[in-house]
Design an enzyme around this catalytic site. Structure first.
Site, mmCIF file in Angstrom:
data_model
loop_
_atom_site.group_PDB
_atom_site.id
_atom_site.type_symbol
_atom_site.label_atom_id
_atom_site.label_comp_id
_atom_site.label_asym_id
_atom_site.label_seq_id
_atom_site.Cartn_x
_atom_site.Cartn_y
_atom_site.Cartn_z
ATOM 1 N N ASP A 195 0.858 -1.171 0.000
ATOM 2 C CA ASP A 195 0.000 0.000 0.000
ATOM 3 C C ASP A 195 0.910 1.241 0.000
ATOM 4 O OD1 ASP A 195 -2.170 1.692 -0.009
ATOM 5 O OD2 ASP A 195 -3.300 0.557 1.470
HETATM 6 C C1 NOJ Z 1 -4.063 3.824 0.125
HETATM 7 C C2 NOJ Z 1 -5.231 2.904 0.201
HETATM 8 O O1 NOJ Z 1 -5.180 2.156 1.396
HETATM 9 C C3 NOJ Z 1 -5.351 1.931 -0.963
HETATM 10 O O2 NOJ Z 1 -6.560 1.249 -0.861
HETATM 11 C C4 NOJ Z 1 -5.228 2.661 -2.259
HETATM 12 O O3 NOJ Z 1 -5.376 1.771 -3.328
HETATM 13 C C5 NOJ Z 1 -3.880 3.352 -2.302
HETATM 14 N N1 NOJ Z 1 -3.788 4.307 -1.198
HETATM 15 C C6 NOJ Z 1 -3.632 4.079 -3.609
HETATM 16 O O4 NOJ Z 1 -4.417 5.202 -3.695
#
Ligand code: NOJ
Length: 740
Positions: A270
């Site tokens: 993430d």
């Molecule tokens: C953080 C989020 O937890 C995730 O779900 C997302 O895909 C990413 N950022 C990218 O934006």
């Protein structure tokens, strides 16, 4: 559990793609390999010199959050024409519930209990996103979510593994189509692996502690189903799982995902989750974080640069083997080949014919219709009959706000393209009904009451007060958790004020989570829960309110009475002292200085009921359905076989309507305690008034399997109860026995 089931499989023939990957890999420098393992954000419609150089040098393999099509094409051009090996880029984006056309939030889509609808929404989102140069979405989000305080419950498919599994499969199919290489297919990403929904206290990014059997019985099944449905990629969770953050969790990412489930696609971290291993307190520095994440099983680092800055040294120093890096890079290159990017990575800029077109809007409206859940309908105040009322007072900050109705993760939708309730109601009412609108509150969380006077006047002069309230979009989603899940701001006071006018109230709620409604429920005559319904929310809600179609959504998550009951979900364990209506005691009825054992000594609360306000699976219709004649084709089944269970469902009301027929079971005695009910089947059917249908479920004993004390996934012999009905409190029941 055998250590590595996947290695026992026959080695696949070297396919055309595999040989191309091997050839390409043999030409790559270590730097270029590590570049493929790095994902960077775009520059918001520009290409900075820095980003250009990084791509030219082969130091990045994918970009996220760039949505300007010309810029995306330029980035691809730099990668393909100006980098040494011409490797195209993955272009990632959070296409969570639509791209330009915004469909209901995923929790709302789950309330449709319609795999076909969910697949269609994902498919149209893929069409719109791919026409905009995007080839990878960070969806579906399939974290089992049992805590409505958690803002990310909005982007989840709810509390139940069975429902989540089936809808996850549909979403993956919708995004990816039959072949990833088809022009409108995009790679899906099963996230957040795993357990994120169990963040302590419903507070985002918080610790999770999930015993392995619960992890395997509840949290992991949707992810396993995603692997089985061919999901192209996985994303690891931000959260700490039982002491080891998912990003560094070798057991999760390698033992389970690779070795047990044989997942062959890339796993992305993430956002900046790799350097956050230092913050978690599990890595001493960013180099250690890169080492831990890479060896645990993170193939691509999102947004940060620990991999690029440290992996090369770690490889040279033999902390990470080059053969492991080759395996990782092969997975990434294979995805790029499978997506057809090596043949054509460019997206014509004239191609956007499909965005927000009639079909997309129609599907968005149908999805919103199916997602709305009718929670209350006193004396059938709904549907509103056009001929029977003169004046409708529309009240509330969410009645005419195209932005807020889109909900969280709607980056690419435009407020101006949303159709609001007020607009749609006016269009429908024409000259037949006077529509008076009072916004009443500046926004959903405002505490000012200056607008109340106008709303009260408007309600006094109306036949019905239609209040469109709830949560604005920013109150749910990532990092938007709430400790109090009542209607925010002065909304309860507004309801009280309108209630005092004596005009009947129809309450429509748009929200990203279950809302605790106990304090307002008696003051309103009807409640339609619309989640954040997306672009076509207005027309969908209008059709429902005026009875052009009957509500058919069912709750994918339990609605508590009060936040103190959380976590509250239908598939609870029985405990040794289960609460019951007989043993439930209200605090006010206890005598002063009553002895300790004066109560029933069961698992109840003194200050609220132990039951929810609305159970999982619940949702009313304008019609009524009867369930009769539950039948089993046999009473005893041997493990490895299936049983057929049928029921007769009749529409005994006055409206054409859909019903979601739900089947639950209970394993009465097992080697580990089992939930009091578990969803094991559902079907959405349409019935005309006076019509009946026999609905048949085939239940295989594999569906009854669970992880036992030895973590083996097996069904066990014994007695099972089965219920079929319109929600998780169904009473029509039968039983069968499973034998070895
Ligand atoms: C953080 C989020 O937890 C995730 O779900 C997302 O895909 C990413 N950022 C990218 O934006």
């Amino acid at each position: 559990m055998p250590a590595n089931l996947c290695q026992q499989r026959p080695v696949a023939d070297i396919s055309d793609t595999a040989s191309k990957v091997v050839t390409l890999l043999s030409k790559m420098t270590i730097e270029e390999k590590v570049g493929q393992m790095s994902q960077l954000p775009g520059d918001g419609g520009n290409v900075s010199n820095r980003l250009r150089k990084t791509i030219e040098n082969g130091h990045v393999g994918s970009i996220l959050n760039e949505v300007n099509l010309d810029t995306i094409n330029e980035l691809q051009q730099i990668a393909i024409q100006d980098s040494r090996l011409g490797i195209p880029l993955l272009i990632g984006r959070d296409v969570i519930h639509g791209f330009s056309t915004i469909f209901p939030i995923p929790l709302g889509q789950a309330a449709t209990w319609s795999p076909d609808t969910v697949e269609q929404c994902a498919n149209l989102a893929a069409i719109e996103a791919s026409e905009n140069g995007i080839n990878w979405t960070f969806a579906p989000m399939i974290d089992i979510s049992r805590d409505p305080r958690w803002g990310r419950i909005a982007e989840s498919l709810g509390e139940d593994p069975f429902l989540c599994k089936s809808l996850a499969t549909s979403m993956v199919r919708g995004f990816q189509g039959d072949e990833l290489s088809m022009p409108n297919s995009i790679a899906a990403c099963a996230k957040h692996f795993a357990g994120y929904g169990a963040s302590e206290g419903g507070r985002d990014y918080n610790t999770t502690n999930i015993p392995e059997h619960e992890l395997r019985n509840v949290y992991l099944p949707p992810f396993k189903a995603a692997v089985e449905s061919g999901v192209a990629t996985f994303m690891a969770s931000f959260s700490d799982l039982n002491g080891v953050p998912a990003t560094a969790n070798n057991w999760l990412l390698t033992d389970v995902l690779r070795n047990e489930w044989c997942f062959t696609g890339p796993v992305v971290s993430d956002w900046e989750a790799v350097p956050q291993l230092v913050t978690h307190g599990i890595s001493v520095d960013r180099c250690d974080a890169a080492l831990q994440a890479c060896t645990a099983g993170i193939d691509i680092e999102m947004a940060s640069d620990c991999y690029f800055n440290h992996l090369i040294q770690l490889i040279n120093d033999k902390f990470i083997s080059i053969s492991e890096v080759d395996r990782i890079v092969s997975r990434i290159l294979t995805l790029k080949f499978n997506l057809g990017l090596f043949s054509n990575a460019f997206t014509p800029s004239t191609q956007k014919a499909n965005v927000l077109n009639k079909t997309h809007l129609k599907v968005a409206k149908e999805a919103a219709i199916k997602s709305c859940v009718l929670l209350k309908n006193n004396e059938q105040i709904l549907p509103i009959s056009k001929g029977k009322i003169n004046t409708l007072s529309v009240i509330g900050p969410l009645a005419n706000d195209g932005y807020e109705q889109m909900g969280t993760w709607a980056f690419d939708g435009k407020a101006s393209q949303s159709q609001t309730c007020l607009q749609a109601i006016k269009d429908y009412a024409g000259n037949a009904i006077n529509i008076n609108y009072a916004v009443a509150m500046e926004n959903s969380r405002s505490n000012h009451q200056q607008g109340f006077g106008q709303a009260i006047e408007s309600a006094k002069n109306a036949d019905i007060a239609l209040m469109i309230l709830g949560e604005e979009a920013i109150l749910s989603g990532e990092a938007h958790c709430r400790a109090n899940i009542d209607l925010p701001g002065a909304q309860e006071q507004l309801i009280e004020a309108i209630h005092k006018t004596g005009t009947p109230i129809v309450l429509v709620i748009m929200a990203g989570r279950p809302i605790t409604l106990e304090k307002v429920i008696a003051k309103v005559d009807a409640i339609l829960f619309a989640w954040h319904p997306g672009t076509m929310g207005g027309p969908a809600i209008t059709d429902l309110l005026f009875g052009l179609v009957s509500p058919s959504g069912k709750l994918p998550v339990t609605f508590p009475r009060t936040v103190g009951q959380v976590p509250l979900y239908y598939a609870q364990k029985n405990s040794g002292r289960p609460p019951s209506q007989e043993t439930f005691v209200d605090m006010d009825s206890i005598e002063v200085r009553a002895p300790q054992t004066s109560l029933g000594m069961t698992g109840t609360y003194l200050d609220t009921h132990f039951t929810p306000l609305f159970p999982f699976g619940y949702g009313l219709s304008y019609s009524q359905f009867s369930y009769t004649d539950i039948k089993l084709n046999k009473e005893v089944i041997a493990i490895g076989n299936a049983i057929e269970i049928s029921v007769t469902v009749s529409n005994i009301g006055r409206y054409n309507a859909d019903e979601v027929v739900q089947l639950y079971t209970r394993d009465l005695v097992a080697s580990v305690t089992r939930p009091v009910r578990e969803l094991k089947g559902y079907q959405r059917i349409s019935l005309a008034p006076g019509k009946s249908q026999v609905v048949m479920f085939e239940l295989h004993t594999d569906e009854l399997a669970f992880h036992n004390r030895k973590m083996e996934c097996k069904a066990e012999a014994g007695l099972f109860h089965v219920w079929i009905g319109g929600d998780s409190s169904a009473t029509l029941t039968a039983e069968f026995r499973v034998i070895n």
